[in-house]
Design a protein around this motif. Structure first.
Motif, PDB file in Angstrom:
ATOM      1  N   GLU A 129      35.215  36.668  41.351  1.00 54.22           N
ATOM      2  CA  GLU A 129      36.437  37.136  40.698  1.00 54.22           C
ATOM      3  C   GLU A 129      36.744  36.312  39.454  1.00 54.22           C
ATOM      4  O   GLU A 129      37.227  36.849  38.447  1.00 54.22           O
ATOM      5  CB  GLU A 129      37.601  37.065  41.683  1.00 54.22           C
ATOM      6  N   VAL A 130      36.476  35.030  39.521  1.00 56.90           N
ATOM      7  CA  VAL A 130      36.698  34.174  38.350  1.00 56.90           C
ATOM      8  C   VAL A 130      35.784  34.608  37.206  1.00 56.90           C
ATOM      9  O   VAL A 130      36.216  34.713  36.045  1.00 56.90           O
ATOM     10  CB  VAL A 130      36.465  32.695  38.717  1.00 56.90           C
ATOM     11  N   ALA A 131      34.516  34.858  37.510  1.00 55.53           N
ATOM     12  CA  ALA A 131      33.581  35.295  36.472  1.00 55.53           C
ATOM     13  C   ALA A 131      34.038  36.605  35.843  1.00 55.53           C
ATOM     14  O   ALA A 131      33.965  36.787  34.621  1.00 55.53           O
ATOM     15  CB  ALA A 131      32.180  35.445  37.069  1.00 55.53           C
ATOM     16  N   GLU A 132      34.534  37.523  36.675  1.00 50.24           N
ATOM     17  CA  GLU A 132      35.010  38.800  36.157  1.00 50.24           C
ATOM     18  C   GLU A 132      36.213  38.605  35.237  1.00 50.24           C
ATOM     19  O   GLU A 132      36.302  39.225  34.165  1.00 50.24           O
ATOM     20  CB  GLU A 132      35.384  39.726  37.312  1.00 50.24           C
ATOM     21  N   ALA A 133      37.132  37.739  35.645  1.00 43.52           N
ATOM     22  CA  ALA A 133      38.313  37.477  34.816  1.00 43.52           C
ATOM     23  C   ALA A 133      37.920  36.865  33.474  1.00 43.52           C
ATOM     24  O   ALA A 133      38.479  37.226  32.427  1.00 43.52           O
ATOM     25  CB  ALA A 133      39.277  36.556  35.558  1.00 43.52           C
TER      26      ALA A 133
END
Length: 389
Positions: A129-133
């Motif tokens: 999720e961090v990478a997507e953000a």
């Protein structure tokens, strides 16, 4: 290049700053607590900045004062804290927006492998999720995924150290035979430094790993052999990782929430995908470090002296030739093993002439050292309270 390193006081961040300086980059070292930056050996060689990724105002101020920035390393996470998943996603979004508005062209993010399983742990889901953000809101992203990082001071390595030291007869759940691709901290830093260069590493996701696949069970066996510990495995079949995480959080001197969140991720195979990163970043002379060599370097050295400045380590795993304790000034106080912790506590009340005898603590059996350390920690915690009363 002018580079911002977030999480600069952490295990990877503090060593990355050292590596970037050695490669002649201008480094802006960022932390929520600027006072912590002052105790690190490279402080006079960097531009320190206060940066709280959870606060958009703090981020804007940090980038405004940092001047033109080429690359930002995102090494921030809240694993082990309540609600870390939502907090980490929000912080990544804030950072990406601030970096984009500040003219930054590239973010380098060190996360974890994300297996194809349908049901992932909170920790692994959060990394994705961090990478997507970071991708949606910010500049181009290089996402380096790693499994266990081998090096003294690394949370994963320190947990393995304490398990290996404290449990000579180790209950082995079936998931400890899951495959894993660990990597040495030296090779992590090599990939991180290279990722700043668009001519070497294009934007995208890359899994980084050492030269061979092993398992959690084999890692413990290797650690026991190299550390001189007796070790036997007792297969116990399927044990829920949630239960194992609770036991680990109580039995090891690692922050409880951190230990629990990491153990729950052991239920998944952690094997690197074929990303082609070794085609873009040549192996160092002698090749990538194997597990045996990385663990041996992490265990080398040791004394009861104070931690060495992180930028003075002769090897990022630790400093085997220096005779100092196997810790850098940026490593957590709980790291380093029970024997080191006992020596440090005992040194405070031991006359200088007798301090060389504290090395004998190294021969104390691991389970006994663990109990002794726990008792001393409790004693030192209660003593100020008793005096105050």
């Amino acid at each position: 290049m002018r580079i911002v390193v977030t999480g600069a006081t952490g295990y990877v961040g503090s060593r990355l700053v050292t590596a970037l300086l050695a490669n002649q980059h201008e480094v802006v070292a960022a932390s929520r607590n600027p006072e912590r930056l002052k105790r690190l050996g490279w402080f006079d060689d960097v531009a320190p900045r206060t940066l709280d990724a959870s606060d958009p105002v703090s981020l804007r101020a940090a980038f405004a004062s940092a001047g033109p920035v080429d690359v930002v390393y995102y090494l921030v996470h809240g694993i082990g804290q309540p609600g870390f998943r939502d907090a980490d996603k929000a912080a990544a979004t804030h950072l990406a927006v601030a970096a984009r508005d500040g003219g930054v062209r590239r973010i380098v993010y060190l996360g974890g492998f994300v297996p194809a399983d349908e049901a992932l742990s909170e920790h692994l889901t959060s990394r994705a999720e961090v990478a997507e953000a970071l991708t949606v809101e910010g500049p181009e992203l290089v996402w380096l995924g790693a499994a266990m990082i081998i090096g003294a001071g690394s949370t994963s390595f320190e947990m393995m150290r304490y398990v290996g030291d404290r449990f000579p007869l180790m209950p082995v759940p079936s998931w400890m035979d899951n495959p894993i691709d660990p990597i040495s901290i030296r090779d992590v830093l090599r990939y991180l430094v290279a990722a700043a260069d668009p001519g070497m590493v294009r934007a995208g996701a890359y899994d980084i790993s050492g030269p061979a696949t092993t398992s959690y069970r084999e890692l413990l066996k290797t650690y026991a052999r190299l550390s001189g510990r007796w070790h036997a495995a007792l297969p116990v079949g399927r044990v829920d990782t949630a239960l194992a995480s609770l036991i680990t959080g109580v039995a090891l001197p690692v922050p409880q929430g951190l230990a629990e969140d990491l153990v729950e991720s052991l239920d998944h195979p952690m094997v690197a995908s074929v990303s082609g990163v070794r085609d873009r970043v040549p192996d160092p002379p002698g090749g990538l470090l194997c597990v045996d060599d990385a663990i041996a370097l992490a265990l080398a050295g040791g004394s009861n002296r104070r931690p060495k400045p992180v930028n003075a380590l002769t090897d990022p795993h630790q400093s085997p030739a220096s005779g100092w304790c196997p810790q850098a000034d940026s490593d957590p106080a709980w790291a380093g093993g029970d024997a080191l912790h006992i020596r440090r506590l005992a040194r405070a009340i031991t006359p200088p002439i007798a301090r060389p005898t504290l090395r004998l603590v190294n021969v104390v059996p691991g389970p006994l050292a663990g109990m002794l350390r726990t008792g001393l920690d409790i004693l030192f915690t209660l003593t100020p309270k008793a005096r105050a009363a």
